[in-house]
Design a protein around this motif. Sequence first.
Motif: not given
Length: 768
Positions: A645-658
């Motif tokens: 509980a409270g942990k992040k999902l795998p391969n899910a960057p907080r910030l991604k942009g182009t």
Amino acid sequence: MKSYSATTATPAYPRRTVIATALALAGLGVSPSVLAQEAARRDDPGEALQSVIVTAQKRAEPMQKTPVAINTVDAKAIENQRIVAFDDLTRVAPSMTVTQNSTNSSVSLRGVGTQSVSIGVESAVSVIVDDVPVVQQLQAFANLSDVERIEVLRGPQGTLFGKNAAAGVINIVTKESSDYLSGSVQATLTSDHEKRVEASLSGPMGSHAGFRLNAYQARRDGYIGNVADGARVNGENAKGLRARLDWQALAGLKLRLIADFAERDGLGPNPVYLSVPAGAMLFGQIDLSTRLQGLAPGADNFAIRQDENGSFKSTQGTFSVAANWQLGRHVLTSITSYQDWKFDYTMDLDAADVDLLGALTRGAAHGGLVAGGPFRSTMLTQELRLASSGGGNLNYLAGLYYANADSDRAYHRGPVAFLANWNAHADNRTSAVFGQLDYKMRNDTRLVAGLRANHQSIGVAFNELQLATPARYTGETSENAVTGKLSLQRDVAKDVMVFGSFSTGYKGSGYDISSGFNQSRADHPAAPEKSASFELGIKSRFLNNRLQLNATAFLTGYDDFQAQSVIIDSSTGLLNLRLNNVGKLRTQGVELEAAYKPARAWLFEAAAAYTDATIRSFPNANCYPGQGAEQGCVTTGAVRVQDLAGKKLPNAPRLKGTLGTTYDFAVGDGDLRGTANLNFQYQSKVNFDLFQNPLTVQGGYGVVNGSLALGDSQRGYKVTFFANNLFDKSYAANIGDNAGVFGGVHVLTATLPRNARRYVGMRVKYEF
């Protein structure tokens, strides 16, 4: 983010336009004074952004008027940004990430996807090609050729697209036939030894029909070197052929027939050593440090040392017939499809050139440890839709859907049946009724409401051949589910639309078909995965359609999220996979897209996604290798578990942009023109492990790609020079901790994508 294409050049622009451009790119906004100055201008219509038509709601409508969070990329942008492989879509869709592996390459949207090798589990992101959904998500990782448009629909899309769209949809639309004879031929050469040829031919067949043919063939050497035998691995050979017929069979009746064949094969994919600490003993028998000659484990390691290179081969064929019948103010649509996908692979499990079996069996057998086997999936689908014309205040779409899918897989881990040997069959029958109403409450306000009722029945038959007496485990189950959508949109100004929506998604129960399957798993499939999402968004254009600013805020909750995790078999020390219902998770964030065309020649684009994908409830999860009590791992009975509980999902960057720009320019006084494109991608750090292993983290990184094209439209030729990963930034598409097979020593391996190395190339194209 919509990717547009600039057209012709104009003289240098005033300084205030440059300032406005910088503000649009940096802050996704422009000061009121600049907006006022620019709005007062009467620009040439050629300077405006294109109006983009999408089919996100199964009817053609302008993207800027559609209350759906969507990225689109058109044919010109696909060519300019060289989107030739499925995972290249991450360049234009910041909310999309890809995790690569030998048999479970997967796609996620807003941090949510399905990483599973089981043939009894569907993907949470549906991939659809010309109205036909793929059976297994690994099918999607194919070459993209002769594509007209790609739409990435973010968030649950279960109402119109069904039960395997709980996290979103990637809709691929290929090019249709032309009214006149036309065609193209293009050849590509790269510094990493790719040779690719594509050709298309299209034109009329009499006065009521048209055809289109497309073919491609590509060969690419591997970018990973095997120092044991000199082979180049992780390369690919690919070929494909698509034939399309568009036929006006009767007055008001249009038919579309598409036959598509594609094949891919190669050596690999093989992971490389990222880190090899001292004392690593392969299965407690062989010191790995003695088998690293010629290797330099680390982030820039593009070499392996193996006695088996591994291989894969994917073959798929799809045939579909679509009919659109105009019935007064209504259109009746029928789509029938059949697809057949075959996949076979082998991989070197010990990732070394050692006589592992000799050590394990004391000389009774020799060689390395190899795993693999064939897959096959077939699916028949039928969809019927009746839609109103779209001309009145109340419009509707109603439909029926049926799909019949069968999948088979055989697996061995050995040689022969030394450690695992089984085969399995999974079937999935789906039927659904759905509908959507679009009501114009006022000239500036629309309400959209939709509902889908779905029935699914699934079955499994698993033959365990490893036992002294082979065993057979069977199971079946069925379920009903309802998903829906409600959205309200309003035009608050000319070319400015705001919307709010609530939608639900559903992914059906699934069988965890993998090594170690037993009757208990057959009797207890993973529970269905359900999602509910809230969205608030704005879609806007300013400066006479030269500046586009879109934004979406979202909050999505998932119950019984399905995820596959690695379990260490206590009897063999090998890694097996288990499907888990995580419990609850939440993904929330903001997505921004901007496009600005300050002049006929210039186009600037920017997009960013901030995503917080968090597990809300997952008690009794596995501990990662080496996790102790101080890191939250506790012993319950004979099992070591943690609370995620409270942990992040795998391969899910907080910030991604182009961030990108395209510039069109004239060369000399003739018809020769040029197009320059520069694109930058960035993503923050991610952890590839659902169980939060701190060693499987990929740090944040940025990649720059660029191209320069010169062409003469009158003569029909175009030459493009391009550079991928200009600054040679190495990064991983997956990282694994292999402590379970190395005596508790954390030997890390990484799957490195082709785009993690710099390469340059040239493409020559001729059109007529």
